[in-house]
Design a protein around this motif. Sequence first.
Motif, short mmCIF file in Angstrom:
data_model
loop_
_atom_site.label_atom_id
_atom_site.label_comp_id
_atom_site.label_asym_id
_atom_site.label_seq_id
_atom_site.Cartn_x
_atom_site.Cartn_y
_atom_site.Cartn_z
N GLN A 195 2.44 10.63 -43.20
CA GLN A 195 3.91 10.76 -43.29
C GLN A 195 4.26 11.12 -44.68
N TRP A 196 4.02 10.71 -45.64
CA TRP A 196 4.30 11.27 -46.73
C TRP A 196 3.93 12.55 -47.05
N LEU A 197 2.89 13.28 -46.90
CA LEU A 197 2.69 14.58 -46.90
C LEU A 197 3.67 15.34 -45.80
N ARG A 198 3.66 14.95 -44.59
CA ARG A 198 4.62 15.62 -43.79
C ARG A 198 6.01 15.77 -44.32
N ARG A 199 6.33 14.69 -44.97
CA ARG A 199 7.54 14.78 -45.53
C ARG A 199 7.98 15.54 -46.83
N THR A 200 6.94 15.41 -47.65
CA THR A 200 7.00 16.35 -49.07
C THR A 200 6.86 17.74 -48.81
N HIS A 246 5.18 22.71 -56.35
CA HIS A 246 5.12 21.41 -55.61
C HIS A 246 4.24 21.54 -54.23
N LEU A 247 5.02 22.50 -53.56
CA LEU A 247 4.42 22.83 -52.08
C LEU A 247 3.08 23.23 -52.31
N LEU A 248 2.45 24.27 -52.79
CA LEU A 248 1.09 24.70 -52.99
C LEU A 248 0.18 23.59 -53.39
N THR A 249 0.59 22.60 -54.12
CA THR A 249 -0.28 21.50 -54.43
C THR A 249 -0.36 20.47 -53.57
N PHE A 250 0.81 20.36 -52.78
CA PHE A 250 0.46 19.37 -51.67
C PHE A 250 -0.20 20.04 -50.29
N LEU A 251 -0.22 21.22 -50.31
CA LEU A 251 -1.02 22.02 -49.47
C LEU A 251 -2.56 21.98 -49.42
N GLU A 252 -3.26 21.44 -50.62
CA GLU A 252 -4.44 21.17 -50.82
C GLU A 252 -4.82 19.95 -50.24
N LEU A 253 -3.78 19.20 -49.82
CA LEU A 253 -4.19 17.96 -49.11
C LEU A 253 -3.94 17.79 -47.62
N ARG A 254 -3.17 18.87 -47.09
CA ARG A 254 -3.12 18.86 -45.76
C ARG A 254 -2.52 20.33 -45.41
N LYS A 255 -3.17 20.69 -44.23
CA LYS A 255 -2.86 22.11 -43.61
C LYS A 255 -1.97 21.88 -42.42
N PRO A 256 -0.51 22.22 -42.52
CA PRO A 256 0.19 22.16 -41.26
C PRO A 256 -0.30 22.68 -40.06
#
Length: 381
Positions: A195-200, A246-256
């Motif tokens: 949920q957090w990754l989807r939101r951020t 910010h976006l590129l960093t979070f994308l290392e944790l989840r691929k939409p």
Amino acid sequence: MWSVLACSARSAPAVAAAAPSLLLLQAQLPRAGGAAACNAALALAPVAPGGALSVLRGLTSSSRVAFSQENPMLGGHDSSHSSPLAQQQRQADEERRRHLRHGPEKRMSQLATDAGVELHPGLKKLQMANRDDVPKEYMKDLLAYDPAYLESVKPTHKPPRNLSEKMAYWAIQGTRASFDWATAYSPSKPQTELQWLRRTIFLETVAGVPGMVGGMLRHLRSLRIMVADKGWIATLLEEAENERMHLLTFLELRKPDWKFRAAVLLAQGLYFNMFFVSYLVAPKFCHAIVGYLEEEAVKTYTHLLHDIDAGHLWQDKAAPKTGIAYWKLAPDAKMRDLILAIRADEASHSLVNHTLSEIPADAPNPFVEPGENADKAAKQL
């Protein structure tokens, strides 16, 4: 030296007459030192065009200093007998040197320190670009956040003071309420990692739009009317770049997946065009919108930190390499360290945009632009 003498000559024959003595003078410089060479220049005053002062234009700086000390009547001064005008000049020179060392940083501190906010890495880089006293090897430490400051960042609120700000505030409140309802988010309930990754990730795809739109429109305006932008473009583009990191960093944790990407495409298309038109008509309103949006972002990341501290997610999880490199974090930094830095970025964006919403669109950017005008702009806040 000869080119300077030739430019100051009143006639070619006069230069030719002075040439033998000038050669002797040039030969004396390395042997006799500046004082002797400058005294020799006095002897050339009758034959050198423009007198001894003309000759001195071709001497070294050390020779000119010695000449000034030994011959005060020709423009030098003795420190014990300085004229008021000379003292004022030295004070002005010292003030300029002090301004180069501390001017931009002082203006930044005046705005940011009063609000308890530290500028994000992109704006720090722009600050350093206006300073010539910072060795490159120290840039890494200067661009990094202070750990104590990161822990101190808390949600803040700037009360709206006019109709434009009230409209911006309630627009953001309505948008947040709708988004929270659509995503089943509650600030009082813990969220899962998914949920957090989807939101951020979704929010960061939107947050990177305003800075790019504002910077682009101001860039085009500068080209169109052929005047300087006074520092706004760089700040806005750095904001967009910071949000993209910010976006590129979070994308290392989840691929939409494709459905998420379709939602991003739709949201970006709507938001970009709405913000584009709004910025053309009411840029102050748009900056107020971003200011209040970033206030909500600080609240969201504070909630995320509470969930981390409560053990709901990312316990001892290493931060992505992209984030470690961009925010100059420790090599063994954890996700909590990363979220602290991102929250500090959002607080910086809020301060910057609230500030830009309160000064004229043609005023110098007080966060970047050096000079007295920037100080005056800052005092209007």
